[in-house]
Design a protein around this motif. Structure first.
Motif, PDB file in Angstrom:
ATOM      1  N   LEU A  20     151.458  36.794  19.542  1.00 45.86           N
ATOM      2  CA  LEU A  20     151.647  37.475  18.687  1.00 45.86           C
ATOM      3  C   LEU A  20     152.890  38.190  18.743  1.00 45.86           C
ATOM      4  CD1 LEU A  20     148.152  38.194  17.123  1.00 45.86           C
ATOM      5  CD2 LEU A  20     149.770  36.774  15.950  1.00 45.86           C
ATOM      6  N   ALA A  21     152.854  39.008  19.991  1.00 44.00           N
ATOM      7  CA  ALA A  21     154.020  39.981  20.368  1.00 44.00           C
ATOM      8  C   ALA A  21     155.122  39.077  20.547  1.00 44.00           C
ATOM      9  CB  ALA A  21     153.616  40.529  21.634  1.00 44.00           C
ATOM     10  N   GLY A  22     155.265  38.132  21.002  1.00 37.02           N
ATOM     11  CA  GLY A  22     156.340  37.081  21.055  1.00 37.02           C
ATOM     12  C   GLY A  22     157.109  36.565  19.865  1.00 37.02           C
ATOM     13  N   LEU A  23     156.034  36.331  19.133  1.00 38.33           N
ATOM     14  CA  LEU A  23     156.661  35.790  17.704  1.00 38.33           C
ATOM     15  C   LEU A  23     157.182  37.167  16.802  1.00 38.33           C
ATOM     16  CD1 LEU A  23     153.896  33.173  16.369  1.00 38.33           C
ATOM     17  CD2 LEU A  23     156.282  32.739  16.752  1.00 38.33           C
ATOM     18  N   GLY A  24     156.464  38.342  16.878  1.00 31.77           N
ATOM     19  CA  GLY A  24     156.830  39.322  16.226  1.00 31.77           C
ATOM     20  C   GLY A  24     158.294  39.789  16.618  1.00 31.77           C
ATOM     21  N   THR A  25     158.367  39.922  17.917  1.00 30.89           N
ATOM     22  CA  THR A  25     159.629  40.514  18.515  1.00 30.89           C
ATOM     23  C   THR A  25     160.776  39.573  18.227  1.00 30.89           C
ATOM     24  OG1 THR A  25     159.082  39.812  20.783  1.00 30.89           O
ATOM     25  CG2 THR A  25     158.656  42.210  20.244  1.00 30.89           C
ATOM     26  N   SER A  26     160.605  38.299  18.338  1.00 30.80           N
ATOM     27  CA  SER A  26     161.510  37.301  17.886  1.00 30.80           C
ATOM     28  C   SER A  26     161.849  37.335  16.553  1.00 30.80           C
ATOM     29  CB  SER A  26     160.982  35.721  18.206  1.00 30.80           C
ATOM     30  OG  SER A  26     160.968  35.510  19.513  1.00 30.80           O
ATOM     31  N   VAL A  27     160.919  37.621  15.574  1.00 34.38           N
ATOM     32  CA  VAL A  27     161.506  37.906  14.438  1.00 34.38           C
ATOM     33  C   VAL A  27     162.467  39.020  14.051  1.00 34.38           C
ATOM     34  CG1 VAL A  27     160.521  38.552  11.770  1.00 34.38           C
ATOM     35  CG2 VAL A  27     159.399  36.691  13.109  1.00 34.38           C
ATOM     36  N   VAL A  28     162.030  40.090  14.750  1.00 27.57           N
ATOM     37  CA  VAL A  28     162.985  41.310  14.837  1.00 27.57           C
ATOM     38  C   VAL A  28     164.175  40.905  15.177  1.00 27.57           C
ATOM     39  CG1 VAL A  28     163.450  43.884  15.788  1.00 27.57           C
ATOM     40  CG2 VAL A  28     160.962  42.964  14.835  1.00 27.57           C
ATOM     41  N   PHE A  29     164.456  40.217  16.541  1.00 27.64           N
ATOM     42  CA  PHE A  29     165.551  39.780  16.993  1.00 27.64           C
ATOM     43  C   PHE A  29     166.331  39.111  16.059  1.00 27.64           C
ATOM     44  CE2 PHE A  29     164.162  41.364  21.069  1.00 27.64           C
ATOM     45  CZ  PHE A  29     164.862  42.201  21.422  1.00 27.64           C
ATOM     46  N   LEU A  30     165.708  37.939  15.225  1.00 21.92           N
ATOM     47  CA  LEU A  30     166.281  36.986  14.244  1.00 21.92           C
ATOM     48  C   LEU A  30     167.118  37.830  13.443  1.00 21.92           C
ATOM     49  CD1 LEU A  30     163.766  34.250  14.190  1.00 21.92           C
ATOM     50  CD2 LEU A  30     166.179  34.135  15.166  1.00 21.92           C
ATOM     51  N   LEU A  32     168.073  40.970  13.567  1.00 21.19           N
ATOM     52  CA  LEU A  32     169.318  41.754  14.051  1.00 21.19           C
ATOM     53  C   LEU A  32     170.417  41.086  14.497  1.00 21.19           C
ATOM     54  CD1 LEU A  32     166.980  44.313  16.161  1.00 21.19           C
ATOM     55  CD2 LEU A  32     168.281  44.675  14.035  1.00 21.19           C
ATOM     56  N   ILE A  33     170.501  39.600  14.175  1.00 18.07           N
ATOM     57  CA  ILE A  33     171.724  38.787  14.366  1.00 18.07           C
ATOM     58  C   ILE A  33     172.844  39.568  13.845  1.00 18.07           C
ATOM     59  CG2 ILE A  33     173.071  36.656  14.019  1.00 18.07           C
ATOM     60  CD1 ILE A  33     170.301  35.144  14.257  1.00 18.07           C
ATOM     61  N   PRO A  34     173.024  40.007  12.750  1.00 22.11           N
ATOM     62  CA  PRO A  34     174.111  40.508  12.273  1.00 22.11           C
ATOM     63  C   PRO A  34     174.624  41.798  13.379  1.00 22.11           C
ATOM     64  CG  PRO A  34     172.918  40.485  10.489  1.00 22.11           C
ATOM     65  CD  PRO A  34     172.162  39.957  11.844  1.00 22.11           C
ATOM     66  N   TYR A 102     175.112  28.764   2.093  1.00 19.70           N
ATOM     67  CA  TYR A 102     174.947  30.185   2.000  1.00 19.70           C
ATOM     68  C   TYR A 102     175.898  30.722   3.173  1.00 19.70           C
ATOM     69  CZ  TYR A 102     171.481  28.961  -1.290  1.00 19.70           C
ATOM     70  OH  TYR A 102     170.601  28.186  -2.088  1.00 19.70           O
ATOM     71  N   GLY A 103     176.182  30.216   4.206  1.00 21.93           N
ATOM     72  CA  GLY A 103     177.252  30.856   5.378  1.00 21.93           C
ATOM     73  C   GLY A 103     176.472  31.350   6.351  1.00 21.93           C
ATOM     74  N   ARG A 104     176.716  32.370   7.211  1.00 21.81           N
ATOM     75  CA  ARG A 104     175.830  32.986   8.247  1.00 21.81           C
ATOM     76  C   ARG A 104     174.876  33.716   7.626  1.00 21.81           C
ATOM     77  NH1 ARG A 104     180.241  35.412  12.094  1.00 21.81           N
ATOM     78  NH2 ARG A 104     181.077  36.183  10.044  1.00 21.81           N
ATOM     79  N   SER A 111     166.236  31.765   9.078  1.00 15.38           N
ATOM     80  CA  SER A 111     165.649  31.753  10.453  1.00 15.38           C
ATOM     81  C   SER A 111     164.433  32.911  10.484  1.00 15.38           C
ATOM     82  CB  SER A 111     166.674  31.925  11.628  1.00 15.38           C
ATOM     83  OG  SER A 111     167.151  33.031  11.598  1.00 15.38           O
ATOM     84  N   THR A 112     164.832  34.130   9.911  1.00 17.60           N
ATOM     85  CA  THR A 112     163.933  35.197   9.761  1.00 17.60           C
ATOM     86  C   THR A 112     162.654  34.913   9.196  1.00 17.60           C
ATOM     87  OG1 THR A 112     165.699  36.795  10.238  1.00 17.60           O
ATOM     88  CG2 THR A 112     163.710  37.529   9.380  1.00 17.60           C
TER      89      THR A 112
END
Length: 137
Positions: A20-30, A32-34, A102-104, A111-112
């Protein structure tokens, strides 16, 4: 680094928390791609942290799989690996379609969204098994 740390943290806190911690932080990082696109140093830090977070989940998923099928560990781990490759295949197709349409920004949103679906699915379906000999609380 994430894999080694993930193994230690899985031993300390259990696989459910780490997944859960890994998935949750991965979603945040996705999401934050911009921000990672602002400058090379920011992108390098983002990529390091996102990569470490992604690998944080691997030992916990393997632990979860091994405990789910103790009599068929090789089969279970093979199915886990196959599921990961199917996910990569689907992500490539979906990401390519989102990029073309839709572009980037579409890729970031998609992905998010996929990450959020995975996190919600895991929250809804993953329950810790009670330890043998220990009363459930």
């Amino acid at each position: 680094m994430g894999n080694a740390l993930g193994g230690r943290l899985t031993d300390a806190y259990g696989p459910r928390r780490m997944i859960l911690a890994g998935l949750g932080t991965s979603v945040v990082f996705l999401a934050l791609i911009p921000v990672a696109n602002l400058a090379i140093p920011v992108a390098l830090v983002w990529a390091f942290l996102w990569g470490a977070t992604g690998w944080l989940v691997a030992p916990a998923q393997q632990f979860r799989t091994v405990t789910a099928v103790p009599g068929n560990v090789p089969i279970g781990l093979g199915l886990l690996s196959s599921a990961q490759y199917v996910g990569l295949f689907v992500a490539g197709l979906a990401g390519g379609a989102a990029l073309e349409s839709y572009g980037r920004a579409g890729v970031v949103v998609l992905s998010t969204g996929f990450g959020l679906v995975a996190l919600l699915f895991t929250l809804a379906t993953y329950r810790e098994r009670p330890k043998v000999g220990v009363p459930a609380t």
